[in-house]
Design an enzyme around this catalytic site. Sequence first.
Site, PDB file in Angstrom:
ATOM      1  N   ASP A 188       0.837  -1.169  -0.021  1.00  0.00           N
ATOM      2  CA  ASP A 188      -0.124   0.113   0.009  1.00  0.00           C
ATOM      3  C   ASP A 188       0.655   1.267  -0.026  1.00  0.00           C
ATOM      4  OD1 ASP A 188      -2.432   1.423   0.569  1.00  0.00           O
ATOM      5  OD2 ASP A 188      -2.275   1.360   2.543  1.00  0.00           O
ATOM      6  N   LYS A 206      -1.076  -1.312  -4.880  1.00  0.00           N
ATOM      7  CA  LYS A 206      -1.835  -0.144  -4.869  1.00  0.00           C
ATOM      8  C   LYS A 206      -1.054   1.035  -5.436  1.00  0.00           C
ATOM      9  CE  LYS A 206      -5.238  -0.959  -1.158  1.00  0.00           C
ATOM     10  NZ  LYS A 206      -5.564  -0.452  -0.075  1.00  0.00           N
ATOM     11  N   PHE A 246      -9.977   0.035   0.017  1.00  0.00           N
ATOM     12  CA  PHE A 246      -9.734  -1.186   1.051  1.00  0.00           C
ATOM     13  C   PHE A 246     -10.336  -2.347   0.743  1.00  0.00           C
ATOM     14  CE2 PHE A 246     -10.326  -3.536   4.987  1.00  0.00           C
ATOM     15  CZ  PHE A 246      -9.381  -3.252   5.480  1.00  0.00           C
TER      16      PHE A 246
HETATM   17  P1  5GP Z   1       1.784  -0.424   3.835  1.00  0.00           P
HETATM   18  O1  5GP Z   1       2.984  -0.589   4.911  1.00  0.00           O
HETATM   19  O2  5GP Z   1       2.389  -0.589   2.350  1.00  0.00           O
HETATM   20  O3  5GP Z   1       1.129   0.896   3.935  1.00  0.00           O
HETATM   21  O4  5GP Z   1       0.648  -1.586   4.147  1.00  0.00           O
HETATM   22  C1  5GP Z   1       0.989  -2.939   4.188  1.00  0.00           C
HETATM   23  C2  5GP Z   1      -0.002  -3.940   5.127  1.00  0.00           C
HETATM   24  O5  5GP Z   1      -1.141  -2.996   5.407  1.00  0.00           O
HETATM   25  C3  5GP Z   1      -0.348  -4.834   4.169  1.00  0.00           C
HETATM   26  O6  5GP Z   1       0.747  -5.974   4.314  1.00  0.00           O
HETATM   27  C4  5GP Z   1      -1.661  -5.189   4.812  1.00  0.00           C
HETATM   28  O7  5GP Z   1      -1.621  -6.057   5.959  1.00  0.00           O
HETATM   29  C5  5GP Z   1      -2.209  -4.066   5.103  1.00  0.00           C
HETATM   30  N1  5GP Z   1      -3.067  -3.428   4.252  1.00  0.00           N
HETATM   31  C6  5GP Z   1      -2.984  -2.198   3.176  1.00  0.00           C
HETATM   32  N2  5GP Z   1      -3.763  -2.266   2.326  1.00  0.00           N
HETATM   33  C7  5GP Z   1      -4.921  -2.988   2.788  1.00  0.00           C
HETATM   34  C8  5GP Z   1      -6.163  -3.230   2.273  1.00  0.00           C
HETATM   35  O8  5GP Z   1      -6.493  -2.548   1.194  1.00  0.00           O
HETATM   36  N3  5GP Z   1      -7.135  -4.186   2.945  1.00  0.00           N
HETATM   37  C9  5GP Z   1      -6.271  -4.840   4.167  1.00  0.00           C
HETATM   38  N4  5GP Z   1      -7.101  -5.518   4.579  1.00  0.00           N
HETATM   39  N5  5GP Z   1      -5.187  -4.558   4.565  1.00  0.00           N
HETATM   40  C10 5GP Z   1      -4.353  -3.665   3.904  1.00  0.00           C
END
Ligand code: 5GP
Length: 180
Positions: free
Chosen positions: A109, A137, A158
Amino acid sequence: MKTQLSMLQLHDLTFVPFITSAEIEERIAQLAQQISADYHEKTPVFLGVLNGAYQFTAALTQQFNGDCEVEFTKLKSYEGTTSTGTIQNLIGVNNLKGKHVIVVEDIVDTGNTISEIIKILETEEVASYRIATLCYKPEAYKKSHKIDYIGLEIPNKFIVGYGLDYDGLGRNLPEIYQLK
Ligand code: 5GP
Ligand code: MG
């Protein structure tokens, strides 16, 4: 036979069907084939990031053609449906020195979690590392590190299912749903 997926209610939120289990499986098979070719003279360590990547890690490693190891680490950055920006390291990594590591993520994300993992791998003196993620994303990604293996590029909305949860629910679903 085609089965019609219906809307999903988890806690206070409603989700709609987004990616079928057949599409997910097909994409994972392609990634596994690509990774098998890229690592055919190596014995990589697949490092699954718990809890979200448990389904993806299982499916990907089952279809990997060759010897490999499987390890898990646990970090946490999300509360509810938004990234908190701070990352807790709940299960650390060890014995990765000199290994060829493939980090297995459910979704990239903002990229905060991946950056944190990369920092850890660099201090562990791994031989090499690459990142594999089921979902990505691009609109939310804030980092510059290349994501080597991407299953599905998705909009900045999400999602739940196939390992991904909303406040603990939805991980067990074989398909992916998007917030309505
Ligand atoms: P980042 O550190 O890249 O912002 O987010 C990574 C983590 O956030 C992912 O491994 C996941 O566990 C959670 N995450 C990010 N986007 C989503 C989403 O759309 N849905 C869900 N359920 N978890 C997300
Ligand atoms: Mg994750």
